[in-house]
Write a protein that holds these residues in place. Structure first.
Motif, PDB file in Angstrom:
ATOM      1  N   ASP A 165       2.439  -3.312   5.035  1.00 53.87           N
ATOM      2  CA  ASP A 165       1.816  -1.815   4.942  1.00 53.87           C
ATOM      3  C   ASP A 165       0.424  -1.599   3.991  1.00 53.87           C
ATOM      4  O   ASP A 165       0.065  -0.438   4.059  1.00 53.87           O
ATOM      5  N   ASP A 166       0.443  -2.517   3.309  1.00 58.34           N
ATOM      6  CA  ASP A 166      -0.998  -2.868   2.250  1.00 58.34           C
ATOM      7  C   ASP A 166      -0.666  -1.604   1.388  1.00 58.34           C
ATOM      8  O   ASP A 166      -1.724  -1.257   0.495  1.00 58.34           O
ATOM      9  N   ILE A 167       0.346  -1.407   0.976  1.00 52.18           N
ATOM     10  CA  ILE A 167       1.040  -0.771  -0.394  1.00 52.18           C
ATOM     11  C   ILE A 167       0.637  -1.712  -1.627  1.00 52.18           C
ATOM     12  O   ILE A 167       0.172  -1.329  -2.588  1.00 52.18           O
TER      13      ILE A 167
ATOM     14  N   LYS B 251      -8.408   2.478   8.514  1.00 58.09           N
ATOM     15  CA  LYS B 251      -7.659   3.484   9.149  1.00 58.09           C
ATOM     16  C   LYS B 251      -7.082   3.227  10.334  1.00 58.09           C
ATOM     17  O   LYS B 251      -5.746   3.526  10.880  1.00 58.09           O
TER      18      LYS B 251
ATOM     19  N   ARG C  48       5.997  -4.051   2.095  1.00 58.47           N
ATOM     20  CA  ARG C  48       4.905  -3.086   1.503  1.00 58.47           C
ATOM     21  C   ARG C  48       3.652  -3.983   1.643  1.00 58.47           C
ATOM     22  O   ARG C  48       2.559  -3.336   1.320  1.00 58.47           O
TER      23      ARG C  48
ATOM     24  N   SER D 190      -8.755  -2.197   1.197  1.00 56.95           N
ATOM     25  CA  SER D 190      -7.530  -1.956   1.902  1.00 56.95           C
ATOM     26  C   SER D 190      -8.155  -2.042   3.435  1.00 56.95           C
ATOM     27  O   SER D 190      -9.109  -2.049   3.864  1.00 56.95           O
TER      28      SER D 190
ATOM     29  N   PHE E 189       6.326   3.866   8.500  1.00 64.11           N
ATOM     30  CA  PHE E 189       7.145   3.319   7.586  1.00 64.11           C
ATOM     31  C   PHE E 189       8.249   4.215   6.965  1.00 64.11           C
ATOM     32  O   PHE E 189       8.093   5.077   6.663  1.00 64.11           O
TER      33      PHE E 189
ATOM     34  N   LEU F 127       3.460  15.725   8.735  1.00 60.21           N
ATOM     35  CA  LEU F 127       2.551  15.549   7.548  1.00 60.21           C
ATOM     36  C   LEU F 127       1.612  14.245   7.796  1.00 60.21           C
ATOM     37  O   LEU F 127       0.492  14.254   7.638  1.00 60.21           O
ATOM     38  N   PRO F 128       2.303  13.088   8.622  1.00 60.65           N
ATOM     39  CA  PRO F 128       1.317  11.970   8.760  1.00 60.65           C
ATOM     40  C   PRO F 128       0.231  12.513   9.780  1.00 60.65           C
ATOM     41  O   PRO F 128      -0.935  11.563   9.350  1.00 60.65           O
TER      42      PRO F 128
ATOM     43  N   LYS G  50      -1.251  15.160   9.553  1.00 60.08           N
ATOM     44  CA  LYS G  50      -2.182  15.975   8.939  1.00 60.08           C
ATOM     45  C   LYS G  50      -3.171  14.883   8.032  1.00 60.08           C
ATOM     46  O   LYS G  50      -4.562  15.039   8.153  1.00 60.08           O
ATOM     47  N   VAL G  51      -2.724  14.084   7.482  1.00 59.24           N
ATOM     48  CA  VAL G  51      -3.332  12.939   6.633  1.00 59.24           C
ATOM     49  C   VAL G  51      -4.237  11.990   7.623  1.00 59.24           C
ATOM     50  O   VAL G  51      -5.305  11.922   7.346  1.00 59.24           O
ATOM     51  N   TYR G  52      -3.887  11.760   8.973  1.00 55.08           N
ATOM     52  CA  TYR G  52      -4.627  10.909   9.967  1.00 55.08           C
ATOM     53  C   TYR G  52      -5.444  11.882  10.721  1.00 55.08           C
ATOM     54  O   TYR G  52      -6.342  11.222  11.570  1.00 55.08           O
ATOM     55  N   LYS G  53      -5.399  13.098  10.638  1.00 58.95           N
ATOM     56  CA  LYS G  53      -6.255  13.948  11.110  1.00 58.95           C
ATOM     57  C   LYS G  53      -6.128  14.023  12.648  1.00 58.95           C
ATOM     58  O   LYS G  53      -7.216  13.878  13.155  1.00 58.95           O
TER      59      LYS G  53
ATOM     60  N   ILE H  88      -3.768   1.234   9.898  1.00 63.61           N
ATOM     61  CA  ILE H  88      -2.807   1.892   9.408  1.00 63.61           C
ATOM     62  C   ILE H  88      -2.036   2.674  10.190  1.00 63.61           C
ATOM     63  O   ILE H  88      -0.863   2.817  10.091  1.00 63.61           O
TER      64      ILE H  88
ATOM     65  N   PHE I   5      11.197   4.916   4.424  1.00 66.52           N
ATOM     66  CA  PHE I   5      11.956   4.642   3.010  1.00 66.52           C
ATOM     67  C   PHE I   5      13.349   4.331   3.016  1.00 66.52           C
ATOM     68  O   PHE I   5      14.057   5.178   3.791  1.00 66.52           O
TER      69      PHE I   5
END
Lengths: 254, 265
Positions: free
Chosen positions: B54-56, B79, B51, B76, B87, B106-107, B109-112, B82, B89
Protein backbone atom coordinates in the motif's frame (compact mmCIF):
# COMPACT_ATOMS: atom_id res chain seq x y z
CA UNK A 1 -42.72 21.30 23.12
CA UNK A 2 -41.39 18.94 25.74
CA UNK A 3 -37.92 19.44 24.42
CA UNK A 4 -38.01 23.25 24.70
CA UNK A 5 -39.28 22.87 28.25
CA UNK A 6 -36.38 20.56 29.07
CA UNK A 7 -33.96 23.02 27.57
CA UNK A 8 -35.41 25.74 29.75
CA UNK A 9 -35.05 23.58 32.86
CA UNK A 10 -31.44 22.76 31.91
CA UNK A 11 -30.72 26.45 31.43
CA UNK A 12 -32.13 27.37 34.83
CA UNK A 13 -30.19 24.53 36.45
CA UNK A 14 -26.97 25.81 34.90
CA UNK A 15 -27.59 29.44 35.81
CA UNK A 16 -28.83 29.46 39.38
CA UNK A 17 -25.71 28.16 41.20
CA UNK A 18 -23.35 30.94 40.06
CA UNK A 19 -26.04 33.62 40.49
CA UNK A 20 -26.75 32.53 44.05
CA UNK A 21 -23.05 32.36 44.93
CA UNK A 22 -22.36 35.84 43.52
CA UNK A 23 -25.35 37.26 45.39
CA UNK A 24 -24.13 35.66 48.61
CA UNK A 25 -20.62 37.09 48.17
CA UNK A 26 -22.02 40.57 47.51
CA UNK A 27 -24.14 40.40 50.65
CA UNK A 28 -21.12 39.25 52.68
CA UNK A 29 -19.02 42.08 51.22
CA UNK A 30 -21.75 44.64 51.96
CA UNK A 31 -22.18 43.40 55.55
CA UNK A 32 -18.46 43.41 56.32
CA UNK A 33 -18.16 46.99 54.97
CA UNK A 34 -21.16 48.13 57.03
CA UNK A 35 -20.15 46.42 60.28
CA UNK A 36 -16.46 47.36 60.15
CA UNK A 37 -17.36 50.82 58.89
CA UNK A 38 -14.74 50.73 56.12
CA UNK A 39 -13.99 54.01 54.33
CA UNK A 40 -15.49 54.22 50.87
CA UNK A 41 -12.18 55.22 49.17
CA UNK A 42 -10.56 52.14 50.66
CA UNK A 43 -13.11 49.53 49.76
CA UNK A 44 -16.44 50.57 48.27
CA UNK A 45 -19.62 48.79 49.25
CA UNK A 46 -21.44 46.89 46.46
CA UNK A 47 -24.38 49.28 46.88
CA UNK A 48 -22.07 52.28 46.20
CA UNK A 49 -20.58 50.55 43.20
CA UNK A 50 -24.01 49.80 41.72
CA UNK A 51 -25.30 53.32 42.22
CA UNK A 52 -22.17 54.70 40.49
CA UNK A 53 -22.55 52.03 37.82
CA UNK A 54 -26.03 53.37 36.99
CA UNK A 55 -25.04 57.03 37.36
CA UNK A 56 -21.86 56.79 35.27
CA UNK A 57 -23.08 54.70 32.38
CA UNK A 58 -23.68 57.70 30.15
CA UNK A 59 -20.17 59.12 30.63
CA UNK A 60 -18.53 55.75 30.29
CA UNK A 61 -20.44 54.60 27.19
CA UNK A 62 -17.95 55.85 24.55
CA UNK A 63 -15.08 54.30 26.54
CA UNK A 64 -16.91 50.97 26.66
CA UNK A 65 -17.30 51.14 22.89
CA UNK A 66 -13.58 51.78 22.37
CA UNK A 67 -12.44 49.03 24.74
CA UNK A 68 -14.89 46.47 23.38
CA UNK A 69 -14.00 47.12 19.71
CA UNK A 70 -10.27 47.00 20.49
CA UNK A 71 -10.59 43.71 22.30
CA UNK A 72 -12.81 42.13 19.66
CA UNK A 73 -10.56 43.18 16.75
CA UNK A 74 -7.40 42.30 18.70
CA UNK A 75 -8.75 38.89 19.68
CA UNK A 76 -9.79 38.10 16.12
CA UNK A 77 -6.31 39.07 14.85
CA UNK A 78 -4.64 37.09 17.63
CA UNK A 79 -6.63 33.95 16.79
CA UNK A 80 -5.86 34.21 13.07
CA UNK A 81 -2.15 34.93 13.63
CA UNK A 82 -1.92 32.27 16.35
CA UNK A 83 -3.44 29.58 14.14
CA UNK A 84 -1.27 30.54 11.17
CA UNK A 85 1.90 30.32 13.24
CA UNK A 86 0.75 26.96 14.64
CA UNK A 87 0.23 25.61 11.11
CA UNK A 88 3.67 26.88 10.04
CA UNK A 89 5.27 25.47 13.20
CA UNK A 90 3.85 22.02 12.50
CA UNK A 91 4.42 22.01 8.73
CA UNK A 92 8.05 23.14 8.73
CA UNK A 93 9.85 21.55 11.70
CA UNK A 94 12.95 23.76 11.38
CA UNK A 95 10.91 26.96 11.38
CA UNK A 96 8.83 25.47 14.16
CA UNK A 97 11.77 24.85 16.46
CA UNK A 98 12.98 28.39 15.69
CA UNK A 99 9.62 29.96 16.57
CA UNK A 100 8.64 27.90 19.63
CA UNK A 101 10.95 29.50 22.23
CA UNK A 102 9.77 32.94 21.12
CA UNK A 103 6.07 32.11 21.41
CA UNK A 104 6.62 30.44 24.77
CA UNK A 105 8.55 33.39 26.20
CA UNK A 106 5.96 35.85 24.85
CA UNK A 107 3.41 33.86 26.83
CA UNK A 108 5.33 34.43 30.07
CA UNK A 109 6.14 38.14 29.73
CA UNK A 110 3.81 40.32 31.81
CA UNK A 111 2.50 42.93 29.39
CA UNK A 112 2.84 45.76 31.97
CA UNK A 113 6.57 45.53 31.45
CA UNK A 114 6.35 45.72 27.68
CA UNK A 115 3.63 48.32 27.09
CA UNK A 116 5.70 51.41 28.04
CA UNK A 117 8.30 50.44 25.43
CA UNK A 118 5.63 49.77 22.84
CA UNK A 119 4.11 53.18 23.56
CA UNK A 120 7.44 54.90 22.97
CA UNK A 121 7.51 53.29 19.53
CA UNK A 122 3.86 53.35 18.47
CA UNK A 123 2.39 56.25 20.51
CA UNK A 124 -0.69 55.90 22.68
CA UNK A 125 -3.37 55.47 20.02
CA UNK A 126 -5.42 52.52 18.98
CA UNK A 127 -2.59 50.68 17.22
CA UNK A 128 -0.58 50.16 20.41
CA UNK A 129 -3.66 48.75 22.12
CA UNK A 130 -4.23 46.29 19.30
CA UNK A 131 -0.56 45.30 19.23
CA UNK A 132 -0.58 44.66 22.98
CA UNK A 133 -3.71 42.52 22.73
CA UNK A 134 -2.30 40.49 19.86
CA UNK A 135 1.08 39.94 21.53
CA UNK A 136 -0.63 38.86 24.74
CA UNK A 137 -3.25 36.64 23.17
CA UNK A 138 -1.73 34.89 20.14
CA UNK A 139 0.97 32.68 21.80
CA UNK A 140 -1.58 30.73 23.82
CA UNK A 141 -3.54 29.98 20.61
CA UNK A 142 -0.34 28.85 18.90
CA UNK A 143 0.78 26.65 21.78
CA UNK A 144 -2.55 24.89 22.14
CA UNK A 145 -3.19 24.48 18.41
CA UNK A 146 0.32 23.13 17.84
CA UNK A 147 -0.18 20.64 20.66
CA UNK A 148 -3.42 19.60 19.01
CA UNK A 149 -1.82 19.09 15.60
CA UNK A 150 1.10 17.11 17.03
CA UNK A 151 -1.16 14.94 19.20
CA UNK A 152 -3.48 13.94 16.35
CA UNK A 153 -4.43 10.26 16.50
CA UNK A 154 -1.75 8.28 14.57
CA UNK A 155 -4.43 5.83 13.36
CA UNK A 156 -6.39 8.72 11.83
CA UNK A 157 -3.24 9.91 10.06
CA UNK A 158 -2.46 6.38 8.83
CA UNK A 159 -5.86 6.23 7.15
CA UNK A 160 -4.97 9.40 5.25
CA UNK A 161 -1.58 7.92 4.32
CA UNK A 162 -3.20 4.72 3.10
CA UNK A 163 -5.34 6.88 0.80
CA UNK A 164 -2.25 8.82 -0.28
CA UNK A 165 -3.88 12.09 0.72
CA UNK A 166 -1.59 15.08 0.08
CA UNK A 167 -0.49 17.37 2.92
CA UNK A 168 -3.38 19.78 2.42
CA UNK A 169 -5.97 17.00 2.34
CA UNK A 170 -4.48 15.43 5.46
CA UNK A 171 -4.78 18.79 7.15
CA UNK A 172 -8.32 19.46 5.97
CA UNK A 173 -9.87 16.04 6.57
CA UNK A 174 -7.92 14.89 9.59
CA UNK A 175 -5.46 17.12 11.46
CA UNK A 176 -7.62 20.18 11.95
CA UNK A 177 -10.56 18.13 13.16
CA UNK A 178 -8.38 16.12 15.53
CA UNK A 179 -6.88 19.34 16.89
CA UNK A 180 -10.19 21.15 17.26
CA UNK A 181 -10.65 20.59 21.03
CA UNK A 182 -7.16 21.98 21.68
CA UNK A 183 -7.75 24.87 19.28
CA UNK A 184 -10.86 25.82 21.21
CA UNK A 185 -9.02 25.62 24.52
CA UNK A 186 -6.46 28.02 23.04
CA UNK A 187 -9.16 30.40 21.84
CA UNK A 188 -10.92 30.42 25.21
CA UNK A 189 -7.68 31.18 27.04
CA UNK A 190 -6.76 33.81 24.46
CA UNK A 191 -10.08 35.62 25.04
CA UNK A 192 -9.00 36.03 28.67
CA UNK A 193 -5.51 37.12 27.64
CA UNK A 194 -6.99 39.65 25.21
CA UNK A 195 -9.00 41.22 28.02
CA UNK A 196 -5.92 41.54 30.20
CA UNK A 197 -3.78 42.89 27.38
CA UNK A 198 -6.36 45.45 26.32
CA UNK A 199 -7.00 46.82 29.81
CA UNK A 200 -3.30 46.85 30.71
CA UNK A 201 -2.50 48.94 27.63
CA UNK A 202 -5.31 51.38 28.35
CA UNK A 203 -4.29 51.77 31.99
CA UNK A 204 -0.68 52.48 31.06
CA UNK A 205 -1.25 55.33 28.63
CA UNK A 206 -3.78 57.37 26.69
CA UNK A 207 -7.12 58.74 27.85
CA UNK A 208 -9.52 56.47 26.04
CA UNK A 209 -11.12 53.21 27.06
CA UNK A 210 -12.23 51.63 30.32
CA UNK A 211 -8.65 51.03 31.46
CA UNK A 212 -7.82 54.72 31.25
CA UNK A 213 -11.00 55.52 33.20
CA UNK A 214 -10.00 53.11 35.96
CA UNK A 215 -6.55 54.74 36.29
CA UNK A 216 -8.21 58.15 36.30
CA UNK A 217 -10.71 57.27 39.07
CA UNK A 218 -8.09 55.53 41.17
CA UNK A 219 -5.93 58.66 40.87
CA UNK A 220 -8.71 60.66 42.55
CA UNK A 221 -9.49 57.89 45.09
CA UNK A 222 -12.89 57.42 43.47
CA UNK A 223 -13.00 53.74 44.32
CA UNK A 224 -16.70 53.07 43.63
CA UNK A 225 -16.40 54.53 40.11
CA UNK A 226 -13.24 52.52 39.38
CA UNK A 227 -14.83 49.32 40.55
CA UNK A 228 -17.99 49.99 38.54
CA UNK A 229 -15.85 50.00 35.35
CA UNK A 230 -14.58 46.55 36.21
CA UNK A 231 -18.13 45.20 35.92
CA UNK A 232 -18.10 45.99 32.18
CA UNK A 233 -14.75 44.27 31.74
CA UNK A 234 -15.85 41.17 33.62
CA UNK A 235 -19.04 41.12 31.57
CA UNK A 236 -17.24 41.16 28.19
CA UNK A 237 -14.78 38.53 29.38
CA UNK A 238 -17.57 36.20 30.48
CA UNK A 239 -19.53 36.77 27.25
CA UNK A 240 -16.53 36.05 24.99
CA UNK A 241 -15.67 32.92 26.92
CA UNK A 242 -19.26 31.66 26.75
CA UNK A 243 -19.60 32.38 23.03
CA UNK A 244 -16.44 30.40 22.24
CA UNK A 245 -17.58 27.55 24.52
CA UNK A 246 -20.95 27.51 22.76
CA UNK A 247 -19.35 27.30 19.30
CA UNK A 248 -17.10 24.54 20.63
CA UNK A 249 -20.13 22.52 21.75
CA UNK A 250 -21.62 22.80 18.27
CA UNK A 251 -18.39 22.13 16.37
CA UNK A 252 -16.56 19.45 18.34
CA UNK A 253 -17.69 15.83 18.21
CA UNK A 254 -15.26 13.35 19.72
CA UNK B 1 3.96 -13.02 -14.40
CA UNK B 2 1.81 -12.83 -11.31
CA UNK B 3 -0.54 -9.93 -10.73
CA UNK B 4 1.28 -8.89 -7.54
CA UNK B 5 4.79 -10.06 -6.84
CA UNK B 6 7.41 -9.44 -4.18
CA UNK B 7 10.96 -10.48 -5.05
CA UNK B 8 13.66 -10.81 -2.37
CA UNK B 9 12.09 -8.04 -0.34
CA UNK B 10 13.82 -6.95 2.86
CA UNK B 11 12.63 -4.46 5.42
CA UNK B 12 14.89 -3.28 8.20
CA UNK B 13 13.76 -1.09 11.08
CA UNK B 14 16.55 0.77 12.79
CA UNK B 15 16.24 1.62 16.45
CA UNK B 16 18.80 3.51 18.47
CA UNK B 17 20.43 0.31 19.73
CA UNK B 18 19.98 -2.20 16.98
CA UNK B 19 18.64 -3.07 13.57
CA UNK B 20 15.69 -5.40 13.29
CA UNK B 21 14.83 -7.36 10.18
CA UNK B 22 11.04 -7.18 10.02
CA UNK B 23 11.13 -8.97 6.67
CA UNK B 24 13.97 -11.05 5.24
CA UNK B 25 14.12 -12.29 1.66
CA UNK B 26 10.37 -12.37 1.05
CA UNK B 27 9.19 -13.88 -2.23
CA UNK B 28 5.44 -13.88 -2.75
CA UNK B 29 3.06 -14.00 -5.67
CA UNK B 30 -0.61 -13.18 -5.77
CA UNK B 31 -2.74 -13.97 -8.80
CA UNK B 32 -5.55 -11.79 -10.00
CA UNK B 33 -8.83 -12.55 -8.24
CA UNK B 34 -7.17 -14.79 -5.68
CA UNK B 35 -7.99 -14.91 -1.95
CA UNK B 36 -4.71 -15.33 -0.05
CA UNK B 37 -4.15 -15.27 3.71
CA UNK B 38 -0.98 -14.53 5.63
CA UNK B 39 -0.72 -16.21 9.04
CA UNK B 40 2.08 -16.42 11.57
CA UNK B 41 3.06 -15.44 15.10
CA UNK B 42 3.02 -11.78 16.02
CA UNK B 43 6.10 -9.93 14.88
CA UNK B 44 6.42 -11.96 11.68
CA UNK B 45 5.92 -8.88 9.52
CA UNK B 46 2.54 -9.77 8.01
CA UNK B 47 1.26 -6.25 8.51
CA UNK B 48 4.50 -4.84 7.13
CA UNK B 49 3.97 -6.69 3.83
CA UNK B 50 0.65 -5.04 3.07
CA UNK B 51 1.98 -1.71 4.26
CA UNK B 52 4.71 -2.10 1.63
CA UNK B 53 2.14 -2.95 -1.04
CA UNK B 54 0.00 0.00 0.00
CA UNK B 55 3.12 2.19 -0.10
CA UNK B 56 2.71 3.31 3.52
CA UNK B 57 6.22 1.91 4.10
CA UNK B 58 9.18 1.55 1.72
CA UNK B 59 11.21 -1.68 1.53
CA UNK B 60 14.90 -1.57 2.45
CA UNK B 61 15.61 -3.58 -0.68
CA UNK B 62 13.85 -5.82 -3.15
CA UNK B 63 11.35 -5.51 -5.97
CA UNK B 64 7.62 -5.05 -5.75
CA UNK B 65 5.45 -5.23 -8.86
CA UNK B 66 1.71 -4.71 -8.98
CA UNK B 67 -0.23 -5.16 -12.22
CA UNK B 68 2.91 -4.58 -14.28
CA UNK B 69 3.93 -1.47 -12.35
CA UNK B 70 7.32 -1.67 -10.61
CA UNK B 71 7.51 0.24 -7.32
CA UNK B 72 10.22 2.82 -7.05
CA UNK B 73 11.91 3.03 -3.66
CA UNK B 74 12.30 6.78 -3.70
CA UNK B 75 8.95 7.91 -5.09
CA UNK B 76 5.44 7.24 -3.91
CA UNK B 77 3.26 5.29 -6.32
CA UNK B 78 0.96 7.27 -8.62
CA UNK B 79 -2.69 8.01 -7.83
CA UNK B 80 -4.07 5.62 -10.43
CA UNK B 81 -2.18 2.77 -8.73
CA UNK B 82 -3.30 3.65 -5.22
CA UNK B 83 -6.91 3.84 -6.41
CA UNK B 84 -6.66 0.15 -7.29
CA UNK B 85 -6.15 -0.65 -3.62
CA UNK B 86 -8.40 -0.83 -0.61
CA UNK B 87 -6.92 -1.07 2.87
CA UNK B 88 -8.73 -2.30 5.97
CA UNK B 89 -7.26 -1.67 9.41
CA UNK B 90 -7.19 -3.77 12.54
CA UNK B 91 -9.52 -1.26 14.18
CA UNK B 92 -12.42 0.43 12.35
CA UNK B 93 -10.55 3.74 12.49
CA UNK B 94 -13.62 5.82 11.69
CA UNK B 95 -13.45 9.58 12.12
CA UNK B 96 -15.72 10.46 15.07
CA UNK B 97 -16.63 13.85 13.62
CA UNK B 98 -18.08 12.41 10.41
CA UNK B 99 -21.39 10.58 10.02
CA UNK B 100 -21.36 6.92 8.97
CA UNK B 101 -22.12 7.87 5.36
CA UNK B 102 -19.44 10.57 5.31
CA UNK B 103 -16.94 8.07 6.71
CA UNK B 104 -17.78 5.56 3.99
CA UNK B 105 -17.38 8.22 1.32
CA UNK B 106 -14.17 9.77 2.70
CA UNK B 107 -11.86 7.94 0.23
CA UNK B 108 -13.89 9.36 -2.65
CA UNK B 109 -13.30 12.86 -1.33
CA UNK B 110 -9.55 12.27 -1.15
CA UNK B 111 -9.53 10.69 -4.62
CA UNK B 112 -11.74 13.51 -5.96
CA UNK B 113 -14.24 10.99 -7.31
CA UNK B 114 -17.72 12.48 -7.45
CA UNK B 115 -21.06 11.65 -8.97
CA UNK B 116 -24.48 10.15 -8.34
CA UNK B 117 -23.22 6.64 -9.20
CA UNK B 118 -20.91 6.75 -6.16
CA UNK B 119 -23.68 8.06 -3.90
CA UNK B 120 -25.76 5.13 -5.06
CA UNK B 121 -22.93 2.67 -4.50
CA UNK B 122 -22.45 3.97 -0.95
CA UNK B 123 -26.13 3.33 -0.21
CA UNK B 124 -25.86 -0.13 -1.79
CA UNK B 125 -22.89 -1.04 0.39
CA UNK B 126 -24.55 0.32 3.54
CA UNK B 127 -27.61 -1.70 2.68
CA UNK B 128 -25.46 -4.75 1.98
CA UNK B 129 -23.98 -4.79 5.48
CA UNK B 130 -27.41 -4.05 6.95
CA UNK B 131 -26.63 -0.54 8.13
CA UNK B 132 -28.63 1.55 5.67
CA UNK B 133 -30.66 3.03 8.52
CA UNK B 134 -27.52 4.34 10.24
CA UNK B 135 -26.15 6.54 7.44
CA UNK B 136 -26.69 9.74 9.40
CA UNK B 137 -25.57 8.38 12.78
CA UNK B 138 -22.13 8.98 14.22
CA UNK B 139 -19.59 6.21 14.92
CA UNK B 140 -19.99 6.61 18.69
CA UNK B 141 -23.66 5.71 18.32
CA UNK B 142 -23.13 2.24 16.83
CA UNK B 143 -21.54 -0.97 18.16
CA UNK B 144 -17.98 -2.18 17.53
CA UNK B 145 -19.13 -4.85 15.05
CA UNK B 146 -21.12 -2.29 13.09
CA UNK B 147 -18.13 0.06 13.08
CA UNK B 148 -15.88 -2.64 11.62
CA UNK B 149 -18.44 -3.35 8.87
CA UNK B 150 -18.29 0.34 8.03
CA UNK B 151 -14.51 0.14 8.01
CA UNK B 152 -14.72 -2.70 5.50
CA UNK B 153 -17.09 -1.00 3.07
CA UNK B 154 -15.13 2.26 3.35
CA UNK B 155 -12.17 0.30 1.95
CA UNK B 156 -14.14 -0.71 -1.13
CA UNK B 157 -16.17 2.41 -1.90
CA UNK B 158 -13.80 3.33 -4.75
CA UNK B 159 -14.13 -0.17 -6.25
CA UNK B 160 -10.55 -1.34 -5.72
CA UNK B 161 -9.09 -4.36 -7.47
CA UNK B 162 -6.83 -5.32 -4.57
CA UNK B 163 -8.25 -5.58 -1.08
CA UNK B 164 -5.76 -5.73 1.78
CA UNK B 165 -7.03 -6.52 5.25
CA UNK B 166 -4.95 -6.30 8.42
CA UNK B 167 -6.63 -8.59 10.98
CA UNK B 168 -9.91 -6.87 10.31
CA UNK B 169 -12.08 -8.99 12.60
CA UNK B 170 -9.58 -9.59 15.41
CA UNK B 171 -11.44 -7.44 17.90
CA UNK B 172 -14.87 -8.95 17.25
CA UNK B 173 -16.66 -11.72 19.14
CA UNK B 174 -16.87 -15.19 17.58
CA UNK B 175 -20.43 -14.85 16.20
CA UNK B 176 -19.87 -11.49 14.61
CA UNK B 177 -16.58 -12.71 13.21
CA UNK B 178 -18.25 -15.66 11.47
CA UNK B 179 -20.93 -13.42 10.00
CA UNK B 180 -18.32 -11.00 8.78
CA UNK B 181 -16.33 -13.85 7.22
CA UNK B 182 -19.35 -14.99 5.25
CA UNK B 183 -20.16 -11.42 4.21
CA UNK B 184 -16.60 -10.96 3.05
CA UNK B 185 -16.74 -14.17 1.00
CA UNK B 186 -19.94 -12.96 -0.65
CA UNK B 187 -18.35 -9.60 -1.44
CA UNK B 188 -15.27 -11.35 -2.84
CA UNK B 189 -17.34 -13.61 -5.10
CA UNK B 190 -19.32 -10.65 -6.37
CA UNK B 191 -16.48 -8.23 -7.00
CA UNK B 192 -13.65 -10.58 -8.13
CA UNK B 193 -11.15 -8.58 -6.09
CA UNK B 194 -7.72 -9.89 -5.23
CA UNK B 195 -7.81 -10.24 -1.45
CA UNK B 196 -4.79 -10.32 0.84
CA UNK B 197 -6.04 -11.24 4.27
CA UNK B 198 -3.97 -11.12 7.46
CA UNK B 199 -5.20 -13.02 10.48
CA UNK B 200 -4.27 -14.75 13.73
CA UNK B 201 -7.26 -17.04 13.40
CA UNK B 202 -6.32 -20.18 11.47
CA UNK B 203 -9.90 -21.45 10.97
CA UNK B 204 -10.78 -18.11 9.46
CA UNK B 205 -7.85 -18.34 7.07
CA UNK B 206 -8.62 -21.92 6.00
CA UNK B 207 -12.32 -21.20 5.56
CA UNK B 208 -11.81 -18.35 3.14
CA UNK B 209 -8.46 -18.62 1.40
CA UNK B 210 -7.34 -20.39 -1.73
CA UNK B 211 -3.77 -20.10 -0.59
CA UNK B 212 -2.07 -19.44 2.75
CA UNK B 213 1.42 -18.19 3.45
CA UNK B 214 2.72 -19.25 6.87
CA UNK B 215 5.36 -16.90 8.19
CA UNK B 216 7.94 -17.05 10.96
CA UNK B 217 9.12 -14.16 13.08
CA UNK B 218 12.49 -12.56 14.00
CA UNK B 219 13.23 -12.16 11.15
CA UNK B 220 9.95 -12.30 9.23
CA UNK B 221 10.29 -15.00 6.59
CA UNK B 222 8.00 -17.19 4.54
CA UNK B 223 8.04 -20.62 6.23
CA UNK B 224 5.70 -22.40 3.87
CA UNK B 225 2.98 -21.97 1.31
CA UNK B 226 -0.22 -24.05 1.30
CA UNK B 227 -2.89 -24.39 -1.35
CA UNK B 228 -6.28 -24.87 0.26
CA UNK B 229 -8.45 -27.05 -1.92
CA UNK B 230 -11.89 -28.36 -1.04
CA UNK B 231 -12.33 -29.77 -4.56
CA UNK B 232 -14.71 -27.09 -5.68
CA UNK B 233 -17.03 -27.17 -2.66
CA UNK B 234 -18.70 -23.90 -1.84
CA UNK B 235 -17.05 -21.98 0.98
CA UNK B 236 -19.47 -21.75 3.88
CA UNK B 237 -19.74 -22.77 7.53
CA UNK B 238 -20.54 -26.40 6.57
CA UNK B 239 -16.88 -26.79 5.66
CA UNK B 240 -15.87 -26.48 9.29
CA UNK B 241 -17.12 -30.02 10.02
CA UNK B 242 -15.16 -31.36 7.01
CA UNK B 243 -12.20 -33.65 7.82
CA UNK B 244 -9.98 -31.87 5.33
CA UNK B 245 -10.71 -28.56 7.04
CA UNK B 246 -9.53 -29.95 10.37
CA UNK B 247 -6.40 -31.38 8.71
CA UNK B 248 -5.46 -28.04 7.20
CA UNK B 249 -5.99 -26.34 10.55
CA UNK B 250 -3.85 -28.81 12.54
CA UNK B 251 -1.13 -28.67 9.87
CA UNK B 252 -0.85 -24.92 10.12
CA UNK B 253 -1.27 -24.93 13.88
CA UNK B 254 1.63 -27.38 14.39
CA UNK B 255 3.74 -25.38 11.94
CA UNK B 256 3.21 -22.19 13.94
CA UNK B 257 3.61 -24.15 17.17
CA UNK B 258 7.09 -25.39 16.20
CA UNK B 259 7.94 -21.85 15.18
CA UNK B 260 6.99 -20.64 18.64
CA UNK B 261 9.02 -23.43 20.28
CA UNK B 262 12.07 -22.54 18.17
CA UNK B 263 11.76 -19.02 19.35
CA UNK B 264 11.67 -19.98 23.01
CA UNK B 265 14.85 -22.06 22.53
Amino acid sequence: MRKTKNNFVNFINAVYPPVLLILFLFILWQTVCEVKNIQVWMLAKPSDIFSKFVENTKDILPHIGITYTNILIGLALAIIIGLLIAVITCSFPVLGSALTPITVSLCCIPMVTLVPTLMLIFGVGRSVKLITIVIQAFPIVTMNAATGFLNADPAHIELMQSLKADKFQQFKYCLIMDALPDIFTGMKLSSIMAMMGGITAEMTGGNQGLGSRISFYIGFSKTPEALSCIIYIAFLGAVLYSIISLIEKKAVRQ
Amino acid sequence: MAYISLKSVNKKFSTRRSEIYALKNINMDFNKGEFVSLVGPSGCGKSTIIRLLDDILKPTSGEITVDGFAYNNSESIPKNMIKKMGFIFQVPNLYPWLTIRENVMLPLKVYKMKGPEYDKYAEELLDYVGLAAYGDSYPSEISGGMQQRIGVIRGMIHKPEIFMMDEPFGALDEDTRENMNLELLEIWKKTHMTVIFITHNIEEAVLMSQRIYVMSSHPGMVKSELTIDFSGRERNLDLISDRKFAEYCTDIESMIGTLRLDEIK
